[in-house]
Each structure stands twice: as C-alpha cells, then as structure tokens.
Design an enzyme around this catalytic site. Structure first.
Site, PDB file in Angstrom:
ATOM      1  N   SER A 150     -39.816  38.207 -16.586  1.00 54.59           N
ATOM      2  CA  SER A 150     -40.274  39.317 -17.489  1.00 54.59           C
ATOM      3  C   SER A 150     -39.551  38.763 -18.726  1.00 54.59           C
ATOM      4  O   SER A 150     -39.779  37.942 -19.434  1.00 54.59           O
ATOM      5  CB  SER A 150     -40.004  40.642 -17.148  1.00 54.59           C
ATOM      6  OG  SER A 150     -40.815  41.401 -16.158  1.00 54.59           O
ATOM      7  N   LYS A 157     -47.657  44.139 -11.669  1.00 56.44           N
ATOM      8  CA  LYS A 157     -46.562  44.751 -12.127  1.00 56.44           C
ATOM      9  C   LYS A 157     -46.065  45.970 -11.386  1.00 56.44           C
ATOM     10  O   LYS A 157     -46.170  47.087 -11.754  1.00 56.44           O
ATOM     11  CB  LYS A 157     -46.835  45.060 -13.756  1.00 56.44           C
ATOM     12  CG  LYS A 157     -45.420  45.268 -14.628  1.00 56.44           C
ATOM     13  CD  LYS A 157     -44.781  43.945 -14.762  1.00 56.44           C
ATOM     14  CE  LYS A 157     -43.384  44.112 -15.246  1.00 56.44           C
ATOM     15  NZ  LYS A 157     -42.716  42.894 -15.479  1.00 56.44           N
TER      16      LYS A 157
END
Length: 495
Positions: free
Chosen positions: A263, A62
């Site tokens: 996402s 991430k």
C-alpha cells in the site's frame, strides 16, 4: 555457530537451522505454525450498537475494510492471502530442509497432534527424536560446551565463556566514515502525517531527513529501506516527492524492501530506480480506502436527533450525529477513485506498464516477493547490503571507496531517559515455552482489536494501507484514548 533457546518458533528456527549445533532447554520445545490465522469482523457488533461504518474504497481485494462491512472473510480475501502465505510457507520449509536435511519436519507439520501424542506431550523429546534439535541442556550446560571451544571465563561463574560483547566489537570495528557516501533512510511502521517518531514513519519527519541528506555534498546515492504496510496516502506521497528530488538531481535511488512494503509502502517505492525484495516480502496491496463512523441510529434510540440549516449539500457533512447524505458519499468516493487512479499511474510510470496493466495486478491485492518479481512489481532479490552495493555501483563508486550514512533522527535526552525507564528490556520480550508464546499471541490479538477500532474512530484522511500484512496495526493515539473510545461505544447500551 552454536545456538541455544528455550523455545523455537518458525522464525527462530529458520535462523537456528544454519547452526552447527542447536541446543534446547529441558523445559523448552519447538512448534511450527506457518503463516495465517484469524482476525475479527465487526459488522454484527456495529449493528448491535447501531454504529454506521461508512466505507469508501477501490479494489476487489482491498480487504482492510472488510471487518467493518462483513461478519466473515470474503472469498476474494481468502484467495489473495492464501496465494501469499502458501509460497512463503513453502519457501520456509525448503530453506530449513536445505540447512537441516536430516530433520524430520514434514510429518510433524502435516500432523502436529499425532506427533505430540506420540511423544506423550514432551516437545523436547519430539524435537530431538526428529533431529530438529541436536542437544538438550540448560544455559549453563550450553555455556560449558561453548567454553570448551572458546575458553572459559573464570570471573563470570559456571557456564561463562570468553566472548566479545556487541558494544565492544562495534567500538573496535567502527563504521567507515568520510569520502563519498551512500545514504540510507528507513521507512518502518505505519506511515502517518506529521512528525511521528520511531515506530511509525511520520511524513514531515522523513521529508525533513531526506532534505537534510541533500545538503551533504558527498552523498552520491540513496537507499530507501521500506518495512511498512502503508498508512496515510498524503504522507506516502509527501515522502515519495522528497525521494523524487534525489532522482531529479541525478542521484541514484535504490529501494530495499524488508518484511512488508505494501500500500503506502509500495507508493513510496515507486520513486526508486530499482527495487530489491526478499522472496518472503509481502508487497503490492495497491488500493485506497477511507472509513468514517456515524452514530445517528444509536442516538435515536435515546431520543437524540440532529437538525440544523445548510447553505450547500456539504454544509456540516460528514455529519457523525445526523448521518451522511448522498452528496458527501459521492464526494468522498470520487476522491478515493481519483487517488487510486493516481496510484496506478505512479506504479505504471515506475514499472513501465500502462495503468490498465497495473490495475490487473492491483485492486488492493497482496503478493509474496517471488510473485511480485514475476509480475514486475519487484526487480531483484537481495538484502539491504545488496541494495547498498547496487546504489554505489549506479553512482560509479569504487567498492572500497565509499561509506554508508544513515539518515535518521537522533533521540533527544528526554526520549532516551523515557526509553531507558519504560522501554522493554531484552528479558521482558522473551516468551519461554509454548504456553508463553500463546499468551503473547493473545496480547497481540488484543492490540489488533484496539487498532481495528481506531481505524473506525481515530484515523484521519485517505488511507493506502495493507491491514492484512504481517499483522500490521493502525496508527494509534494512546492506549487510554483507544480504550476510552471503546468504553464509550459499549456504554451506548449500558454494557
């Protein structure tokens, strides 16, 4: 098909490669860069001005938060992005080679400096010698070539040819309406909370449009077009729940992914019965994060300190002036981890995997569409038309027995007025030549800087967001507000 341009970049040439003749202006050229590039990292900047970035995340890959924690890109982030970019670039080259087999692209791409030097800096000569371009001529010469085929338009001046404008064509070929319908809703741009309009996907607005679609008795299937790097986890879940209502009423739901569906964009996609993508679609980035700043170190330099009383460990927290305590850090990180587990569960249920299996391909990592299909994040390759046809098939509608209904918000009169006055025109969006392209890229890079800083200073709530995807930028308030925030930060040191 005949095409004319001043400058051909990657995406423009991919389209032009299928034309019978490719024309270029004598002052133009072609340059192919491939995906990739650099981004800015702010850790040293934040340290200099003594701004503390409190980062909460789940996911080894991430990397959306790395600019606030590091001065360079982590090996994990580089590995993930290379794994995405390399197959996309290989697919581009294969598609162009198939369309233009005589074009000598390989050596040009391998050593562009040598190619330009050999052509004495003449990009047009370089393109024609390597059969990348067929013809050289200005717009008038190109028009005369088309006029020889389609007929000249004597009333429009030199180089004008007979043609049908898009508006006239649409008027003469109206879309089919009535009867059974396949609804199409578009989720494009950053997913944000509230009623945000075109350019972003406001959770309240999209939810309302989906609920309105349910009121149509003849709406038999739904296609959700996703072209988003994500955003607010709350708004993503809000949209996903609204889509789930369709499935609860036995209305088929097909997801169609555009350039990027990552996402929060992929969070939304978990509500579909099946998922279409393209080989170059960037998807995945299943991870969660939040970023909050505090300024206690900067204020202390000027003798300003925060103090007060608290009835609990969370009173007055998170304290942007006095700093965060360990309780609020644990509190926020705990919610981030919970939301990540929820994300894994949603993906697992939708894709027939256990949360542990999803976790192995999640961790915030992005994937190209081809790989995403192999690891079961995507079902099939296809365009939005393919997705609409599949939705109709699942609803048992005849091929010619349905119409397409776009669920969208019609702009009010004021919005249309403002758009007409201040919206970009077609000509203003054209970047002619290599230098103009580079200048445009610089402007886009500045926009990214403002967006990155807005993540730190203006984003609210938990984020399911892929900042790496297609240069995606964060949600913005206004340019004046963002630049004002930056100016205030710089003024801390009188700079």
């Amino acid at each position: 098909v005949y095409t004319f341009a001043t400058f051909y970049s990657d995406s423009a040439y991919l389209l032009a490669a299928h034309a019978s003749e490719i024309w270029i202006d004598p002052m133009g050229g072609a340059a192919f860069t491939g995906p990739g590039g650099s981004r800015l990292y702010y850790k040293d900047f934040l340290d200099r001005f003594k701004v503390t970035a409190h980062v909460y995340r789940v996911g080894t890959f991430k990397s959306a938060v790395e600019p606030y924690l590091r001065s360079d890109q982590s090996p994990e982030a580089k590995q993930a992005l290379l794994a995405v970019y390399q197959p996309i670039w290989a697919n581009w080259q294969a598609n162009v080679k198939k369309a233009r087999p005589k074009a000598d692209l390989a050596s040009y791409i391998a050593d562009p400096a040598a190619a330009v030097t050999a052509a004495n800096g003449d990009l047009v000569k370089l393109a024609t010698d390597r059969k990348i371009i067929d013809k050289v001529g200005d717009r008038t010469a190109f028009g005369k070539r088309v006029a020889a085929l389609a007929g000249a338009d004597e009333d429009e001046g030199p180089g004008a040819f007979k043609h049908t404008s898009l508006g006239d064509w649409v008027a003469a070929n109206p879309a089919k309406t009535g009867g059974d319908e396949v609804g199409v809703i578009t989720i494009a741009g950053t997913i944000v909370d509230g009623e945000a309009g075109p350019g972003t996907a406001g959770g309240d607005r999209i939810e309302k449009l989906l609920h309105e679609g349910l009121q149509r008795d003849n709406l038999k299937a739904l296609v959700v077009r996703v072209d988003s790097p994500g955003g607010s986890a709350f708004a993503s879940e809000q949209i996903r729940r609204a889509i789930e209502v369709y499935r609860g009423r036995k209305i088929p739901v097909v997801i169609s992914m555009g350039n990027v569906a990552a996402s929060g964009g992929y969070w939304v996609a978990t509500a579909g019965d099946t998922i279409f993508a393209e080989p170059s679609t960037i998807t995945g980035s299943i991870g969660i994060f939040a970023v909050l700043p505090s300024f206690e170190r900067a204020l202390a330099d000027y003798g300003v300190k925060a103090d007060g009383v608290a009835t609990t460990d969370l009173s007055g927290q998170p304290d942007v002036f006095g700093g965060f305590n360990s309780t609020v850090d644990t509190f926020i990180q705990g919610t981030i981890e919970h939301d990540y587990r929820r994300f894994l569960g949603l993906v697992g249920k939708a894709r027939g995997m256990t949360p542990a299996q999803v976790d192995q391909i999640a961790q915030g990592r992005v994937w190209d569409g081809g790989t995403a299909r192999q690891i079961k994040l995507v079902d099939r390759f296809g365009s939005i038309d393919d997705a609409i046809a599949e939705a109709a098939k699942r609803a048992k509608l005849k091929d010619d027995g349905y119409s397409v209904r776009y669920l969208q918000t019609e702009p009010d009169a004021f919005e249309q007025f403002v758009s007409g006055m201040f919206g970009p025109t077609e000509d203003s969006q054209q970047a002619h030549g290599l230098v103009a392209q580079l200048a445009w890229q610089q402007q886009a890079a500045l926009g990214q800087v403002i967006g990155d800083l807005n993540v730190l200073g203006g984003t609210q709530g938990v984020q399911a967001w892929c900042l790496e995807c297609s240069g995606a930028l964060p949600p913005r308030t206004s340019a004046r507000a963002e630049l004002g925030w930056l100016a205030q930060m710089l003024s801390l040191k009188g700079t």
